[in-house]
Design a protein around this motif. Sequence first.
Motif: not given
Lengths: 888, 147
Positions: A112-113, A115-118, A123, A142, A145, A148-149, A152
């Motif tokens: 999850m971390k 997945m929201n990485s810069r 991701r 999730i 996210y 959103q993806a 993206d």
Amino acid sequence: MAAPLVKKDDDRDEEADYSPFLGIEKGAVLQEARVFNDPQLDARRCSQVITKLLYLLNQGETFTKSEATGVFFAVTKLFQSKDIGLRRMVYLMIKELSPCADEVIIVTSSLMKDMNSRTDMYRANAIRVLCRITDGTLLTQIERYLKQAIVDKNPVVASAALVSGIHLLQTNPEIVKRWSNEVQEAVQSRAALVQFHALALLHQIRQNDRLAVNKLVTSLTKGTVRSPLAQCLLIRYTSQVIRESGINTQTGDRPFYDYLESCLRHKAEMVIFEAARAITELSNVTTRELTPAITVLQLFLSSSKPVLRFAAVRTLNKVAMTHPMAVTNCNIDMESLISDQNRSIATLAITTLLKTGNESSVDRLMKQITSFMSDIADEFKIVVVEAIRSLCLKFPLKYRSLMNFLSNILREEGGFEYKKAIVDSIVILIRDIPDAKESGLLHLCEFIEDCEFTYLSTQILHFLGNEGPKTSDPSKYIRYIYNRVILENATVRASAVSTLAKFGAMIDSLKPRIFILLRRCLFDNDDEVRDRATLYLNTLGDGSVSETDKDVKEFLFGSLDIPLTNFETSLKNYVQNPEEVPFDINSVPREVKSQPLAEKKATGKKPTGLGAPPAAPISAVDAYERLLSSIPEFASFGKLFKSSAPVELTEAETEYAVNVVKHIFDRHVVLQYNCTNTIPEQLLENVTVIVDASEAEEFSEIGTKPLKSLPYDTPAQTFVAFEKPEGVPAIGKFSNMLRFTVKEVDPSTGEAEDDGVEDEYQLEDFEIVAADYILKVGVSNFKNAWESMGPDSERVDEYGLGPRENLTEAVNAVINLLGMQPCEGTEAVPANSRSHTCLLSGVYIGNVKVLVRLSFGIDSSKEVAMKLAVRSDDENVSDAIHEIVASG
Amino acid sequence: MLLAVLIANSEGNILVERFNGVPAEERLHWRSFLVKLGADNLKGVKNEELLVANHKSVYIVYTVLGDVSIFLVGKDEYDELALSEAIFVITSALKDVCGKPPTERLFLDKYGKICLCLDEIVWKGLLENTDKDRIKRLIRLKPPIDF
């Protein structure tokens, strides 16, 4: 690892020594995996260990549950490392291990971390891993996210989410369906692959909503589709829409055809091909529509890429089944493919040519094939043999050269399956083309002189025994048969003895000589051969016990009148529960299990557009004849003239499945109702069908044969017999009601209760029509047969058939009405033709041969006119055929 | 569905085998079928020259690259043309990773990278990435340059 790179042509053994995975062993690698737990991670070393683990998994090695869990937990530690290469390996490793639900929790927070990485790539990969290992509950967490993806701006992230969506749709459809707005947006993406993946997902989400698919196709065919892959998908969806919407009846135009046609000019070959194939698979495709597609496929035939050649010839092969004329333009290109290095392509080319060729090109084609046959594998040869068989049935006049070809290849080397295909073909040709019989039998005889396959030798001997005695000079076969007794193994010798006996039984003049041969077999060293010889000598009248002529023939030629599967089951039961009394063959049930329900449902499920070739007709007549003659009530009806195909009287998946077979005799009609009880908790008794024949005036019911008991899933028959005027093709409509006593069955014990309840079950109506009185019997040479009938019995008249969609429809309607056999392939109407001649032949009740010549014409307003000329041995029958057409 | 990706050395030993949607009991059968197909037909074939076959409704496209032979099996939308597209991606990625048509040794040396490439190209039976430069970046977790 400092060894120098070895060249390709170096010694193999030496090279194996250098393999980095030489001697790799699962236990050792699992030990090595402990480095994952080191406080100071060595990223390079860890990557190497993961590579080894992957190598093991890719070799088909499996890890036990505890091994997998151990590796999985160790791998999760690697999230601490910041090394990018290692992280990429970790993602892959977790996917390969696909941990179970209770373990997943360990990595979800790390993923999850990520997945929201810069970092975009974190991701994308985290999405793929999470979706691979996730279950429904985690997915809802999730989901936000993922949505959103999908939109993206990084195409890799979007694609990862979209492809995950395609996979998740299988397991969690309700969640994925909520994403359709985002997916819709992604379809408009500028990135080619995102568009491709989004289109695939959107279609899967909406595939059950015809209107939505239609809208999707309409908007996209007008817009721009960037990737050729997406374009191919769109073409497929378009042809699905076309299939469901049908032709615009007012203008005669097909919706979206212009789009498909424009795709033929696309720059990507895969799009061109996809469009061409879609066009060829359109239902009722016209020549005008087909031509541009065939033209591009023809270009592909001479492509330098084998894949394109293969794709093109495979598609043309399919087209040739329904539109042989359309493919003839490609014949020259196809002939050059016969020498193609790729044997699949060459075989497809040959079989296509065999389908499109006309009578005059057969000889030339056979010459080309002969040189081709020697260097292809057996499986391809079988395909060719089957194609030649159908060609021969299409052009019976060419039987001589085709039969010669078959006999030539029969002499060459080949495996069992291949030889069997050839023998089967020759047998079929002998059955269907009377002129081919004698030469065919001789070819088979020569083959068994040097045949290494016992199965084929015995099959041929059996066939020879049935057909040989009916030829003009049966004695010439005896030599071949008796040679088997001298030269072959015991199985073949025994068959040969039976065959000899058949000749003896049928031809009195040969009998004494057959006896001499059979007596020699009495000294055979195999007891089965000796037994058979003794048995036949006695039955044929050489010994003390002699049977009547009829009994002998019955014994020799009659086949076992019980279904072999039932026989086998009964024998197995008997062996398992031995009884004092000897096994009684009469105790074997004679009911044939009808077609399983599942198969019925499967038919007509998916329209292929081109329509599969009709299944080969199975001769069930013999079985029916035996079944009916075993029932004393019907024994006096005489010879069975015709049995219809089963007509279903119930829908699929109803409580009781019933179909009816109409058996036509000279003065009687027997209706055989095949019933199946599909409820395990019921036993039906005293099953009868109450038939209302008030709409069939010429029929009067004379008896019924009820069915005593109908247990679950055991098909059985009940019969109703009618009398009708002799030789008259009486027609009428019959209404049916199934009546029975139903008893509850205890599912645990399988025992039925004593008391039952009377019940009825409404069945559908059916009709006896004129076609039921005509047998489909072909003639090999229509012209000769027609001229030999003479013009005296000819009756000619003209009929208007009214407006029809096309000539094919009209031709089929008349063929079905008359129930006669189309000859020389004349049932196929070339697309868009304005006129057509169709030749039919058959045998009318009373064993009267009938030939029909139909000439059709269609005018611009689609009105069809038909000229019907009938010739038969009896002019009354000619009139009767006209009456059938006039009243139909 | 892309049913299988199989890479074998010149003697028919399996180097990489990835099945999707093929029941475990049929895999061995497929493996031996493909290896035999290769042994029968791949001798003397030039690098990357595609061969094609079909078995019932399943398509097979295969080729040679250096010392290894590559087989792709697909059905439905993955027909011979889609497979040839996929095999093109795989061969170019392999050449990229190994720097040339690989010897068996070179292939095994780069095994980890090759697994990553395959992971980017085919995901659970669906074609995902088709551009070799992008794949080269993706396996190093670098974002693609072009869109």
